[in-house]
Design an enzyme around this catalytic site. Structure first.
Site, mmCIF file in Angstrom:
data_model
loop_
_atom_site.group_PDB
_atom_site.id
_atom_site.type_symbol
_atom_site.label_atom_id
_atom_site.label_comp_id
_atom_site.label_asym_id
_atom_site.label_seq_id
_atom_site.Cartn_x
_atom_site.Cartn_y
_atom_site.Cartn_z
ATOM 1 N N LYS A 25 11.527 -61.155 26.813
ATOM 2 C CA LYS A 25 11.734 -59.648 26.870
ATOM 3 C C LYS A 25 13.112 -59.191 27.384
ATOM 4 C CE LYS A 25 6.782 -58.405 28.380
ATOM 5 N NZ LYS A 25 6.512 -59.659 28.710
HETATM 6 O O1 S5P Z 1 2.553 -55.118 27.482
HETATM 7 C C1 S5P Z 1 2.418 -56.250 27.684
HETATM 8 C C2 S5P Z 1 3.432 -57.086 27.165
HETATM 9 C C3 S5P Z 1 3.234 -58.509 27.127
HETATM 10 S S1 S5P Z 1 4.202 -59.587 26.370
HETATM 11 N N1 S5P Z 1 1.666 -56.847 28.479
HETATM 12 C C4 S5P Z 1 1.638 -58.082 28.934
HETATM 13 O O2 S5P Z 1 0.471 -58.587 29.568
HETATM 14 N N2 S5P Z 1 2.331 -58.887 28.359
HETATM 15 C C5 S5P Z 1 2.230 -60.521 28.411
HETATM 16 O O3 S5P Z 1 1.157 -60.797 27.932
HETATM 17 C C6 S5P Z 1 2.302 -60.885 30.045
HETATM 18 O O4 S5P Z 1 3.839 -61.279 30.036
HETATM 19 C C7 S5P Z 1 1.343 -62.159 29.885
HETATM 20 O O5 S5P Z 1 2.160 -63.029 29.551
HETATM 21 C C8 S5P Z 1 0.429 -61.896 28.886
HETATM 22 C C9 S5P Z 1 -0.952 -61.597 29.312
HETATM 23 O O6 S5P Z 1 -1.580 -62.388 29.986
HETATM 24 P P1 S5P Z 1 -2.888 -62.142 30.566
HETATM 25 O O7 S5P Z 1 -3.203 -63.337 31.520
HETATM 26 O O8 S5P Z 1 -3.038 -60.843 31.314
HETATM 27 O O9 S5P Z 1 -3.865 -62.163 29.563
#
Ligand code: S5P
Length: 473
Positions: free
Chosen positions: A303
């Protein structure tokens, strides 16, 4: 000069044969209009057909497109003449699919990945052109230009541009009217009335648009302009998985162990390299080997959000040297275009890929609809660099050659204590238009990540299949 003279000659002829009429008319949709076009009559005038072919010929000759396609029906004979004269293949779009056998909408010989130029007579809203574009794109054919006889200047140009199609026209309505006034065919008063009508009457923005969600990943690979996007579409189609695992773990051993188990079930592995406590060059070698052996790409979710100069240093230098091993990275559009200029190019001859953040999944994030729109517009200037968008909605962008990567996915909708919002695989693929779903803790924190990866993979793939079959309720 010859061109200008012939253009004026055509304007006068169109007026003489009543292809353009002035007075009080009613449009199909019941609106009053002081000018009316009916170019269907031109087929009865070989001299008019010849003039039109002459005037459009250079645009066809200079285009690199493999094929031409006329929008049915008026433009069909014009496209035919141009095809023969320019010795360029023609395709024909059916108005209705055949009732038997193949449901083919496009006739002719073509291959996915080839390109096609559109020929049309008159454009008002652009929706007829877009219907033809839609069917061509569904076959994996690229369309970026439409050649038009007359632009009514009522919003068609903008509607086409919003779908990535540039419109080139012989006449705009304004310029046709000027020619007719010059040659005393209509009065200045009539010209003013038409200009006033144009100023006040715009076609609604077209609802007809290329629906990228209905196109298969195989076809979309052919439409991608970024090499990483193309490769990713191909991997997805081959492995039948549109699952991205987010390996948010802090030790290299745990990451490698997890990927050994789930790597075959994913198309993309998303890392946060700066959370790893024992990062080292051997880890890079091992994850690259896994990516080759199990056929997935690596997305470093860095990012980036700084000025171009800083980002180019962050990308290639420091402890992580991300540019050397990541196939693609995530980037914020916030700092402006400099950030994309800094990343544009290749590393050791390998194309780079960028997922631009157009929306976020977290509660209360400050991204506005205008910011999202500007992000998508910024990306359009870097077709070789942009792999796709990290976003949450189908309407965020239209280009079927780009990938929608959507995080915030779990089997049950909920959230975490820090503002993350989750949607189900069904919701993100079928409603929100995601191409690849990012799952982190939904798999990583499961008792058996491998079993859970298969559950997600199958659920996501089933939704994708439903989506392209068009059988959505
Ligand atoms: O809008 C976003 C963009 C990203 S890249 N929301 C997110 O959650 N992410 C990333 O996706 C976040 O940094 C994490 O690595 C992943 C989601 O992880 P989870 O464990 O919540 O599924």
């Amino acid at each position: 000069m010859e061109y200008e003279i012939k253009l004026e000659e055509l304007a006068i002829k169109l007026f003489t044969i009543d292809a353009v009429k002035f007075g009080d008319f009613m449009t199909k949709s019941g609106l009053k209009t002081p000018v009316y076009f009916d170019l269907r009559v031109i087929v009865s005038y070989p001299d008019v057909m010849e003039l039109i072919t002459f005037l459009l010929y250079n645009s066809v000759r200079d285009s690199k497109c493999n094929h031409l396609c006329g929008v049915p029906y008026t433009a069909l004979p014009v496209a035919t003449l141009l095809s023969v004269q320019a010795k360029r293949s023609m395709l024909m779009r059916r108005k209705e699919a055949k009732g038997y056998g193949t449901k083919k909408m496009i006739e002719g010989h073509y291959k996915a990945g080839e390109s096609c130029l559109i020929i049309e007579d008159v454009v008002t809203s652009g929706s007829s052109v877009l219907e033809t574009v839609k069917d061509l794109v569904k076959e994996g054919i690229k369309v970026d230009t439409a050649i038009i006889i007359l632009d009514r200047e009522q919003g068609g140009r903008q509607n086409l541009a919003a779908n990535g199609v540039e419109m080139k026209s012989l006449f705009t309505m304004t310029n046709l009217i000027e020619i007719l006034v010059k040659h005393n065919k209509i009065t200045q008063e009539m010209a003013n009335e038409v200009k006033e009508y144009l100023r006040t009457t715009k076609a609604p923005s077209s609802t007809e648009a290329v629906d990228r969600a209905s196109i298969s990943f195989e076809k979309r690979a052919e439409l991608a302009t970024n090499q990483v996007a193309k490769q990713l579409f191909e991997i997805i189609a081959l492995k039948k998985t549109n699952l991205c695992i987010s390996v948010d773990l802090t030790s290299t051993a745990k990451i490698l162990d997890l990927l050994e188990k789930v790597g075959e079930h994913v198309c993309l592995v998303k890392t946060h390299v700066d959370i790893i406590e024992d990062f080292n060059s051997d880890f890079v070698i091992q994850i690259k080997q896994l990516s080759k052996r199990l056929n997935f790409l690596i997305l470093e979710d860095r990012k980036y959000a700084d000025i171009g100069n800083t980002v180019s240093l962050q990308y290639l230098n420091g402890l992580y040297k991300i540019g050397e091993w990541a196939d693609c990275v995530t980037v914020h559009s916030l700092p402006g275009e400099g950030i994309l200029k800094a990343l544009n190019g290749s590393t050791n001859g390998v194309s780079r890929g960028v997922f631009l953040l157009a929306e976020m999944s977290s509660e209360g994030n400050l991204i506005t609809p205008d910011y999202t729109k500007a992000t998508v517009e910024m990306a359009a200037k870097y077709p070789d660099l942009i792999t796709g968008f990290v976003c949450q909605n189908k309407d965020t962008f239209k280009d079927p050659g780009l990938i929608q990567l959507t995080p915030g996915v779990q089997l049950e909708t909920s959230g975490d204590s820090l503002g993350q919002i989750y949607n189900t695989p069904e919701k993100v693929i079928l409603d929100k238009g995601a191409d690849i779903a990012v799952v982190g803790r939904g798999i990583v924190a499961a008792k058996s990540p491998e079993t859970q990866a298969v559950v997600y993979k199958n659920a996501l793939w089933k939704c994708y299949q439903k989506r392209i079959s068009g059988k959505m309720e």
